[in-house]
Design a protein around this motif. Structure first.
Motif, PDB file in Angstrom:
ATOM      1  N   ARG A 136     -33.275 -47.628  35.920  1.00 26.81           N
ATOM      2  CA  ARG A 136     -32.417 -48.184  34.537  1.00 26.81           C
ATOM      3  C   ARG A 136     -31.682 -47.195  34.258  1.00 26.81           C
ATOM      4  N   THR A 138     -30.896 -46.710  30.029  1.00 22.54           N
ATOM      5  CA  THR A 138     -31.180 -47.170  28.307  1.00 22.54           C
ATOM      6  C   THR A 138     -30.239 -46.607  28.085  1.00 22.54           C
ATOM      7  N   GLU A 247     -38.125 -40.378  32.495  1.00 24.40           N
ATOM      8  CA  GLU A 247     -36.753 -40.794  32.374  1.00 24.40           C
ATOM      9  C   GLU A 247     -35.815 -39.067  32.432  1.00 24.40           C
ATOM     10  N   TYR A 267     -36.079 -43.972  34.641  1.00 29.09           N
ATOM     11  CA  TYR A 267     -35.141 -44.543  33.865  1.00 29.09           C
ATOM     12  C   TYR A 267     -33.759 -43.688  33.711  1.00 29.09           C
TER      13      TYR A 267
END
Length: 286
Positions: A136, A138, A247, A267
């Motif tokens: 994803r 972000t 991340e 992320y």
């Protein structure tokens, strides 16, 4: 890639101070002198807010509030809401009422809508590069001072996800924290000892050795893989085996996103969504 279910509008109680401050800045001490001198009293108009280039809209709620704060009697019709993909030439909003009111609110409304649509459009381009993966996109805290709330909402409109809104949202142990605390283990121990059970803990690691330390020490919920290449990120995914959310961050240009997403990270944080987004060209015509 825009969200299948766009986020709910923000409470106008939160938006009004931002929009009011922008209007006061633009109107100055004497108000709109050009409109006052040139536009006949009682003159009315119908105006269209149009996209002059293709993109993803955001800031339509904010633009509408700007018009209403100048004149609650204006009639507004939103044809393309926040999160909508628009083509060049498409009408997003119609405004009808006193011409003086429309002219006085025009620039503030367009400034917000163009800036925020630019963020949403940039985010959509990054999110599209993650298709077929678990990753994803972000945002970060690299936002325009005072506009973080609406810029992060624009990220959502573009199909991205939000990182923390402020320093108080979560524990994020960055490289300078690690250095000042005396290392990864010392920083994690201190965070675990003092953090509320409601706070998640994220730690930045620059190397796989630091990641191994964090895994051995325990206590972190998320590891931020800073400026690692794709091979190192793939190793990090294998090392953690789902024990930590991962991340990826650091110099995440658009051309790197697909390769990064394919490593298996959860992320990808991108400061450019907000600090480098171009304004989407929107215009208002009578």
């Amino acid at each position: 890639m825009t969200p299948e279910f766009p986020p709910a509008p923000l409470p106008e109680l939160l938006l009004e101070p931002l929009v009011r401050a922008a209007l006061l800045e633009d109107l100055g001490a004497g108000g709109d002198v050009t409109t006052r001198l040139v536009i006949p009293p009682g003159a009315t108009c119908r105006a269209r807010l149009r996209a002059r280039e293709a993109g993803v809209l955001s800031g339509m709620q904010v633009a509408a509030l700007a018009f209403r704060l100048v004149d609650p009697a204006l009639k507004l019709r939103t044809l393309a809401p926040d999160g909508a993909v628009v083509a060049a030439g498409e009408t997003a909003m119609e405004i009808e009422g006193p011409a003086a009111s429309v002219l006085s609110a025009e620039r503030v409304a367009l400034n917000f809508a163009g800036r925020l649509a630019g963020v949403a459009t940039t985010t959509a381009a990054y999110a599209a590069e993650t298709r077929g993966t678990r990753a994803r996109i972000t945002c970060t805290r690299k936002t325009t001072p005072g506009l973080r709330l609406v810029e992060k909402q624009a990220v959502l409109h573009g199909g991205g996800f939000n990182h923390r809104f402020s320093l108080s949202d979560a524990v994020l142990i960055k490289d300078n924290h690690v250095a000042a605390a005396g290392g990864v283990r010392a920083a994690l121990r201190a965070a675990k000892a003092g953090a509320s059970h409601m706070l998640r803990i994220e730690i930045e690691v620059d190397t796989l050795d630091q990641l191994a330390e964090a895994l051995d020490e325990g206590g972190a919920d998320v590891a931020l893989l800073d400026n690692m290449d794709a091979a190192a990120m793939r190793q990090a995914v294998a090392m953690t085996a789902g024990r930590l959310t991962l991340e990826a961050s650091g110099s995440m240009r658009l051309e790197r996103v697909a390769e990064t997403a394919a490593t298996g990270v959860d992320y990808i944080s991108v400061g450019a969504l907000t600090h480098s987004a171009s304004t989407l060209d929107l215009g208002l015509d009578f």
